[in-house]
Design a protein around this motif. Sequence first.
Motif, PDB file in Angstrom:
ATOM      1  N   SER C  99       0.713  -1.158   0.033  1.00  0.00           N
ATOM      2  CA  SER C  99      -0.235   0.068  -0.030  1.00  0.00           C
ATOM      3  C   SER C  99       0.874   1.307  -0.018  1.00  0.00           C
ATOM      4  CB  SER C  99      -0.951   0.102   1.136  1.00  0.00           C
ATOM      5  OG  SER C  99      -0.077   0.081   2.333  1.00  0.00           O
ATOM      6  N   TYR C 100       1.848   1.076   0.935  1.00  0.00           N
ATOM      7  CA  TYR C 100       2.932   2.414   0.689  1.00  0.00           C
ATOM      8  C   TYR C 100       3.584   2.538  -0.597  1.00  0.00           C
ATOM      9  CZ  TYR C 100       2.695   3.451   5.634  1.00  0.00           C
ATOM     10  OH  TYR C 100       2.435   3.675   7.057  1.00  0.00           O
ATOM     11  N   MET C 101       3.846   1.584  -1.516  1.00  0.00           N
ATOM     12  CA  MET C 101       4.729   1.608  -2.705  1.00  0.00           C
ATOM     13  C   MET C 101       3.446   1.923  -3.800  1.00  0.00           C
ATOM     14  SD  MET C 101       8.024   0.589  -2.305  1.00  0.00           S
ATOM     15  CE  MET C 101       9.000  -0.095  -1.481  1.00  0.00           C
ATOM     16  N   ALA C 102       2.307   1.472  -3.298  1.00  0.00           N
ATOM     17  CA  ALA C 102       1.162   1.942  -4.265  1.00  0.00           C
ATOM     18  C   ALA C 102       1.090   3.560  -4.537  1.00  0.00           C
ATOM     19  CB  ALA C 102       0.020   1.158  -4.085  1.00  0.00           C
ATOM     20  N   ALA C 103       1.089   3.919  -3.178  1.00  0.00           N
ATOM     21  CA  ALA C 103       1.115   5.380  -3.066  1.00  0.00           C
ATOM     22  C   ALA C 103       2.095   6.251  -3.637  1.00  0.00           C
ATOM     23  CB  ALA C 103       0.858   5.677  -1.619  1.00  0.00           C
ATOM     24  N   GLY C 104       3.196   5.550  -3.341  1.00  0.00           N
ATOM     25  CA  GLY C 104       4.566   6.082  -3.991  1.00  0.00           C
ATOM     26  C   GLY C 104       4.585   6.390  -5.818  1.00  0.00           C
ATOM     27  N   PHE C 105       4.068   5.122  -6.204  1.00  0.00           N
ATOM     28  CA  PHE C 105       4.018   5.019  -7.600  1.00  0.00           C
ATOM     29  C   PHE C 105       3.034   5.852  -8.046  1.00  0.00           C
ATOM     30  CE2 PHE C 105       5.749   0.698  -7.339  1.00  0.00           C
ATOM     31  CZ  PHE C 105       6.871   0.901  -7.905  1.00  0.00           C
ATOM     32  N   THR C 106       1.531   6.020  -7.492  1.00  0.00           N
ATOM     33  CA  THR C 106       0.717   6.690  -7.676  1.00  0.00           C
ATOM     34  C   THR C 106       1.297   8.457  -7.809  1.00  0.00           C
ATOM     35  OG1 THR C 106      -0.966   5.228  -6.706  1.00  0.00           O
ATOM     36  CG2 THR C 106      -1.781   7.607  -7.199  1.00  0.00           C
ATOM     37  N   GLY C 107       1.963   8.764  -6.738  1.00  0.00           N
ATOM     38  CA  GLY C 107       2.514  10.202  -6.611  1.00  0.00           C
ATOM     39  C   GLY C 107       3.317  10.260  -7.828  1.00  0.00           C
ATOM     40  N   GLY C 108       3.993   9.452  -8.338  1.00  0.00           N
ATOM     41  CA  GLY C 108       4.989   9.547  -9.526  1.00  0.00           C
ATOM     42  C   GLY C 108       4.265   9.714 -10.554  1.00  0.00           C
ATOM     43  N   PHE C 109       3.048   9.026 -10.825  1.00  0.00           N
ATOM     44  CA  PHE C 109       2.182   8.935 -12.306  1.00  0.00           C
ATOM     45  C   PHE C 109       1.468  10.184 -12.229  1.00  0.00           C
ATOM     46  CE2 PHE C 109       2.074   4.305 -12.025  1.00  0.00           C
ATOM     47  CZ  PHE C 109       3.085   3.734 -13.027  1.00  0.00           C
ATOM     48  N   ASP C 110       1.134  10.887 -10.989  1.00  0.00           N
ATOM     49  CA  ASP C 110       0.231  12.114 -10.991  1.00  0.00           C
ATOM     50  C   ASP C 110       1.234  13.216 -11.128  1.00  0.00           C
ATOM     51  OD1 ASP C 110      -2.093  10.737 -10.367  1.00  0.00           O
ATOM     52  OD2 ASP C 110      -1.963  11.059  -8.333  1.00  0.00           O
ATOM     53  N   GLY C 111       2.468  12.959 -10.903  1.00  0.00           N
ATOM     54  CA  GLY C 111       3.370  14.055 -11.307  1.00  0.00           C
ATOM     55  C   GLY C 111       3.792  14.485 -12.820  1.00  0.00           C
ATOM     56  N   ILE C 112       3.320  13.542 -13.512  1.00  0.00           N
ATOM     57  CA  ILE C 112       3.720  13.698 -15.060  1.00  0.00           C
ATOM     58  C   ILE C 112       2.994  14.832 -15.477  1.00  0.00           C
ATOM     59  CG2 ILE C 112       3.732  12.645 -17.399  1.00  0.00           C
ATOM     60  CD1 ILE C 112       3.594   9.786 -16.040  1.00  0.00           C
ATOM     61  N   THR C 113       3.626  15.756 -16.321  1.00  0.00           N
ATOM     62  CA  THR C 113       2.987  16.816 -16.570  1.00  0.00           C
ATOM     63  C   THR C 113       2.134  16.647 -17.794  1.00  0.00           C
ATOM     64  OG1 THR C 113       4.411  17.663 -18.371  1.00  0.00           O
ATOM     65  CG2 THR C 113       4.743  18.531 -16.143  1.00  0.00           C
ATOM     66  N   LYS C 114       0.592  17.325 -17.921  1.00  0.00           N
ATOM     67  CA  LYS C 114      -0.266  16.981 -18.668  1.00  0.00           C
ATOM     68  C   LYS C 114       0.224  17.134 -20.231  1.00  0.00           C
ATOM     69  CE  LYS C 114      -4.827  18.478 -19.493  1.00  0.00           C
ATOM     70  NZ  LYS C 114      -5.351  19.863 -19.913  1.00  0.00           N
ATOM     71  N   SER C 115       1.199  18.079 -20.364  1.00  0.00           N
ATOM     72  CA  SER C 115       1.672  18.279 -21.621  1.00  0.00           C
ATOM     73  C   SER C 115       2.599  17.390 -22.357  1.00  0.00           C
ATOM     74  CB  SER C 115       2.543  19.634 -21.624  1.00  0.00           C
ATOM     75  OG  SER C 115       3.707  19.538 -21.088  1.00  0.00           O
ATOM     76  N   GLN C 116       3.120  16.453 -21.366  1.00  0.00           N
ATOM     77  CA  GLN C 116       3.880  15.463 -21.884  1.00  0.00           C
ATOM     78  C   GLN C 116       2.728  14.111 -22.508  1.00  0.00           C
ATOM     79  OE1 GLN C 116       7.313  14.077 -22.274  1.00  0.00           O
ATOM     80  NE2 GLN C 116       7.851  16.214 -22.135  1.00  0.00           N
ATOM     81  N   ILE C 117       1.903  14.076 -21.467  1.00  0.00           N
ATOM     82  CA  ILE C 117       0.945  13.216 -22.300  1.00  0.00           C
ATOM     83  C   ILE C 117       0.285  13.602 -23.477  1.00  0.00           C
ATOM     84  CG2 ILE C 117      -1.297  12.079 -21.756  1.00  0.00           C
ATOM     85  CD1 ILE C 117      -0.368  12.070 -18.502  1.00  0.00           C
TER      86      ILE C 117
END
Lengths: 229, 246, 219
Positions: C99-117
């Motif tokens: 659950s901690y790792m999931a939160a860590g990964f989720t934070g990373g995915f959320d940090g990707i800028t919209k413009s890169q996507i």
Amino acid sequence: MAHSGIDVLTMGSNFWRLLGGLWITIRIALVASIIGILLGSLLGILRTLPNRPLRVVLRLYLEFFRIVPTVVLLFLFYYILPKQFNLNLPANQVATLVFALWVAAEMSDIVRGALQSVSTHQREAGQAIGLNYWQLQRYVLIPQAWPLCLPATVNLLTRVVKTTSLLMLISVMDVINIGQQIIEANNKTDPNGVFWIYGIIFLFYFLINYPLSRWAKHLTQHQLEATHL
Amino acid sequence: MSTPLLTVSHLEKSYQKTHILHDISFDLDAGEVLTLLGPSGSGKSTLLRCLNGLEAFQAGTLTFAGEVITQKAKQWQQLRQQIGMVFQSYDLFPNRTVLENILLGPLKVQKRSRETVLPEVEKLLQQVGMRDYRDAYPRQLSGGQKQRIAIVRALALKPRLMLFDEVTASLDPEMVRDVLTIIRQLADTHQMTMLVVTHEMDFAQQISDQVLFLADGRIQEQTPGPQFFKRPQTSRAQNFLASMDF
Amino acid sequence: MSWAIIQQSLPLFAKGFVLTLKLATLGIIGAIIVGLICSLIYYFKLPILTPIVTIYTEVARNTPLLIQLFFLYYAFPILGWRLTASQCGIIGLIFLGGSYMAAGFTGGFDGITKSQIEAGQAIGFTRWQLARYVILPQGLALSVPALAANVIFLIKETSIFTVIAIPELTNTALDLIGMYYHTNEYLFVLVIAYAIILIPLSLILTYLERRVRYGTFGH
Ligand SMILES: Nc1ncnc2c1ncn2[C@@H]1O[C@H](COP(=O)(O)OP(=O)(O)OP(=O)(O)O)[C@@H](O)[C@H]1O
Ligand SMILES: [Mg+2]
């Protein structure tokens, strides 16, 4: 199942005893958090001072509490205080002390980070109108840093609550210890009681922590939106 | 007369409650350059993003090369290979070299072979003066260089329509000319169909076959380029040109 | 403090040291796998699985490892599920750590800028290609600092394994104290043992964070 074991919870005063244990758990968490947050805030402010030896000492204090697991900290104080310092504290006071010092260490880093992120511009503006060091803290830096600290502090509180589960290790009569006593007393007649007792303790912890962590998440999101504007 | 490459009719766009684009209709013929001018916040970027499926719109129809666009994700994914878009912030992939950035589209999306794509890409790189940078990472490039690569990345898919959204807006003045020259060459020598949003009025005047003037989310006028810059039809456009020192 | 006593205890501590490392390694690897899977489910909002993942992470994050272990070790056998203490330890660590790792990964995915996507969408990437070329490489790079903090946290959590009598470092020390009462010596060795694991590791992780960030984002 003729005997599910759930009656262990309702039998006699068992449930009330569990709640009593829970209260001891909560009280230790609360007192330790209050002392730790106050002490940690002070240490955090001191860590922004230009005094290098002081900064090094406080940094070492933080790193010590970060590296040594909390279980080990509890035993360190539990064994060493009476032996080396001739200080015979009851177990729940030892636990409160350890948790308070640990919270203070973590808190000092939260506060230092927040204070340093308040811009130098603000700092200089305060100095320019002639505020002295403590006035600068009181009127400019702390009011701005405080909201930045809040999410991390609430998160820290959830960690404190979870860490109170370790109290039983130094035989504090907390909710888990009382739960174990009830399980043992009823083991013959109610072997399935273990499931319900640990189940209810699990639930107690969840019910305390879930709202706290939701709050922390809410605060973090709020902050993200605010900084993105 | 051939059918237009792109037809926009009665397009409406809103975010939750705010209505951003009202009744947008225009045609764009193959080989034509249309510039989209208008004050800040008038909806230029939003319109461009609707034309590339980055924003959904609520009403109206888009027709591209005779095909009606239904706003299905799958269809947009196909169409984007024919409609290239370049953004103000370049947005190269930071963890990939220049060449990798450019090749991802042709190789992975279009599944073309490396042997056929590579010569084309090298030619494009040569045209924009970036041949020596194929193995550089984006962090090693200046803003103008990054933008040239972003243009090549879009062109490598051999699009039939290019959308440019203020591609020089975050560049230093010296860099602006290089990038604009590239876009102008694209129009002159390759007859690329383009929809261009820009604040560079000299450039707009040189390049525009048609000008679409947008204000408050509505098309105020659509006028042939030379005429727009001499005698715009609406007073809003006159004021706009005056405010741009033109 | 007596060196002789410390020396005598070292072989036992060495065993505990190895066991701590072994359990932590297995638990952390499992937690990273579980966390990554959960975060991807969450990121792509997969139907049915998303609410399950949400409930799992909330329950795991908001309850103490100690109670999770008691449940596995004492309560599960009643359901006919009997596990060794070490198995309970590893499963508990994966349950909590996931659950901690999931939160860590989720934070990373959320940090990707919209413009890169959007840049990826603009060159015609499918959903899968977008994940493969933009979301995964950048999201993973962004989540490294949080993952590193979790690794340190989970290693320290193995000290709680002592409650189900797994002979890792803390349990070794407490056992020795119970038998021979040389409190100072054994606690000293215990603290040093954790320092030997955690200080170099946190330096390595900090270095790694910097390398990954530079390699991916160039600053
Ligand atoms: N995601 C969004 N949500 C809500 N409103 C938005 C959003 N994006 C843009 N808008 C609004 O839509 C309007 C048009 O914005 P747009 O970016 O298209 O303007 P523009 O003409 O490109 O301006 P500029 O010249 O400054 O780039 C603005 O009022 C803006 O506030
Ligand atoms: Mg715009």
